[in-house]
Design an enzyme around this catalytic site. Structure first.
Site, PDB file in Angstrom:
ATOM      1  N   SER A  61       0.842  -1.193   0.000  1.00  0.00           N
ATOM      2  CA  SER A  61       0.000   0.000   0.000  1.00  0.00           C
ATOM      3  C   SER A  61       0.884   1.252   0.000  1.00  0.00           C
ATOM      4  O   SER A  61       1.722   1.407  -0.876  1.00  0.00           O
ATOM      5  CB  SER A  61      -0.964  -0.030   1.194  1.00  0.00           C
ATOM      6  OG  SER A  61      -1.954   0.974   1.098  1.00  0.00           O
ATOM      7  N   ASP A  66      -8.635  -4.943  -6.189  1.00  0.00           N
ATOM      8  CA  ASP A  66      -8.134  -3.900  -5.287  1.00  0.00           C
ATOM      9  C   ASP A  66      -9.028  -2.661  -5.327  1.00  0.00           C
ATOM     10  O   ASP A  66      -9.243  -2.071  -6.381  1.00  0.00           O
ATOM     11  CB  ASP A  66      -6.699  -3.531  -5.666  1.00  0.00           C
ATOM     12  CG  ASP A  66      -5.973  -2.762  -4.579  1.00  0.00           C
ATOM     13  OD1 ASP A  66      -6.487  -1.711  -4.154  1.00  0.00           O
ATOM     14  OD2 ASP A  66      -4.892  -3.208  -4.152  1.00  0.00           O
ATOM     15  N   HIS A 119      -7.639  -5.068  -1.836  1.00  0.00           N
ATOM     16  CA  HIS A 119      -6.479  -4.418  -1.233  1.00  0.00           C
ATOM     17  C   HIS A 119      -6.164  -4.957   0.157  1.00  0.00           C
ATOM     18  O   HIS A 119      -5.002  -5.249   0.465  1.00  0.00           O
ATOM     19  CB  HIS A 119      -6.721  -2.906  -1.158  1.00  0.00           C
ATOM     20  CG  HIS A 119      -5.503  -2.101  -0.857  1.00  0.00           C
ATOM     21  ND1 HIS A 119      -4.550  -1.819  -1.810  1.00  0.00           N
ATOM     22  CD2 HIS A 119      -5.068  -1.510   0.296  1.00  0.00           C
ATOM     23  CE1 HIS A 119      -3.596  -1.086  -1.269  1.00  0.00           C
ATOM     24  NE2 HIS A 119      -3.881  -0.887   0.012  1.00  0.00           N
TER      25      HIS A 119
END
Length: 453
Positions: A194, A343, A376
């Site tokens: 991330s 994601d 994600h």
């Protein structure tokens, strides 16, 4: 009576236990004459004031330090960053994992060096949780280095500041032998997920020109939930339960670029919201801004809505900080990307474009492990064993893929030879919870907890 006593002593007890926040900790201040130091120099150091956190328990490691390191911002202005160095039990001085945690916030008191300490504020819980991702690295005997890559201005998603900070943190670690016993010629792997992937990716892309001497140390970089286009992240999260990410992206860029901040301020319908964007760490931002409309709909925070990105100044700044647009910046070290097709924070289109840009430029080794069934947040867990497998292979001198390889799997739990790394994660997690020593070949007489409580 017992409850009354506990109630009365709790504030005193908490004051003893809690680490000092960066905003009021003088260690974070640049010392006089720091501008004359070379990037990567250690200006001062200390043991971490508190133990490294394992969430609700401290990690049982051999040692941990904080370094104040000379770095610079996006414009070449001198600044300082703090980096955390963790030594496992029975550490291997020849191996360093530079792990960039996903701070994902635009506030100084969310910095990893603070969040990684036992007793840090619950608002940093998302960062604290990443100790379970880095624990297997310590169990393998690797030193773990984790920089405050956003710098003193908390410039979340600002690429150059972040990448340079990572590289200068590595430089400092390689100079720290008299403190940490790390070898000057130690091999280094970078890893981030991330926001940590943004910093790690920029570090890899900047390294050939910014820190060419590290070519002899760096073995590669692993990038998960790879953020390469900050505009796409804002678009994906605005008016969703993840809108706090959009807020933090805008706040982080505004912290580095006064002209960007001025444009946003002059365009706001709700100055009270804009002025509080930098008051929150990631966990708080998620709660505070769930469903918030910064750029969408009639009741949005910014009058221009999405048209604000058509402003020439804004457009240039966001593109300058999107790795997908930097076709001239090509890593020369092996790259491993793992990313969920679903994601919700960094839509997979832009990591794919970045992968293709690097392939078209002739990168020597890049592997893209695409996970069809994860988004994600779940990919941060599901993809971690694949990344660990890849990292172990690099430290074991196994050759990476030659050229470009993009493989789509139902899940990255299907990554080749991943089963042992999945077990490594379970073992490390159990060791953390049980406060067992993290490191290889530990004997029973080495299990005393190294605590700074």
């Amino acid at each position: 009576m017992l409850y009354l006593i506990l109630f009365l002593i709790a504030p005193i007890y908490a004051g003893v236990l809690l680490p000092t926040k960066p905003s009021i900790d003088p260690f974070y201040n640049a010392p006089e004459g720091f501008k004359n130091a070379t990037v990567g120099d250690i200006l001062q150091f200390r043991k971490t004031p508190k133990s490294i956190t394992g969430g609700f328990v401290p990690l049982n490691v051999q040692n941990s330090w904080q370094f104040l390191v000379r770095s610079e911002d996006s414009f070449g202005n001198p600044n300082v960053i703090v980096t955390t160095v963790i030594e496992p039990v029975n550490a291997d001085p020849s191996k360093i994992a530079s792990y960039q945690v996903s701070e994902n916030a635009a506030r100084a008191d969310c910095a990893p060096s603070y969040a990684l300490q036992f007793g840090s504020d619950v608002s940093t819980l998302a960062t604290q949780a990443e100790t379970y991702l880095l624990a297997p690295l310590l169990d393998k005997g690797y030193y773990v280095v984790s920089p405050d890559y956003e710098g003193p201005k908390s410039t979340f998603t600002v690429g150059k500041q972040s990448g340079q900070a990572v590289l200068n943190s590595i430089r400092a670690s390689l100079k720290s032998g008299k403190i940490t016993n790390i070898a000057e010629d130690a091999k280094v792997l970078m890893w981030g997920y991330s926001g940590g992937s943004l910093a790690s990716g920029w570090a890899a892309a900047l390294q050939p020109d910014y820190a060419p001497e590290l070519s002899r140390n760096l073995l590669g970089v692993a990038l998960g939930g790879f953020i390469t286009n900050v505009t796409a992240t804002v678009e994906a999260t605005d008016d969703t339960i993840f809108a706090g990410i959009a807020a933090n992206v805008l706040g982080g860029i505004a912290n580095e670029y006064p002209e960007f901040k001025s444009i946003l301020q002059n365009d706001t319908n709700k100055s009270s919201i804009f002025n509080k964007i930098n008051n929150h760490c990631l966990t708080d931002s998620f709660i505070k801004y769930v469903g918030a409309r910064f750029l969408t709909g009639d009741n949005k925070v910014f009058k221009s809505g999405w048209n604000i990105f058509k402003n020439l100044v804004v457009s240039k700044i966001v593109k300058d900080n999107g790795l997908v647009y930097q076709k001239q910046l090509i890593p020369t070290i092996p790259v491993f990307i793992y990313h969920g097709s679903m994601d919700q924070i960094s839509p997979i289109l832009n990591p794919k474009k970045t992968y293709q840009n690097w392939c078209d430029a002739g990168i020597s080794s890049i592997e893209f492990a695409e996970d069809l069934t994860n988004g994600h947040f779940t990919e941060s867990i599901v993809g971690a064993p694949a990344a660990l497998t890849w990292i172990i292979d690099r430290f074991s001198n196994k050759p990476p893929v030659d050229g470009c390889q993009h493989v789509v799997r139902t899940t990255n739990y299907e990554y080749p030879n991943v089963s042992s790394s999945i077990l490594d994660y379970f073992k490390a997690a159990m060791d953390v919870v049980a406060q067992q020593g993290l490191g290889p070949n530990i004997q029973k007489d080495q299990l005393e907890i190294k605590s700074n409580l």
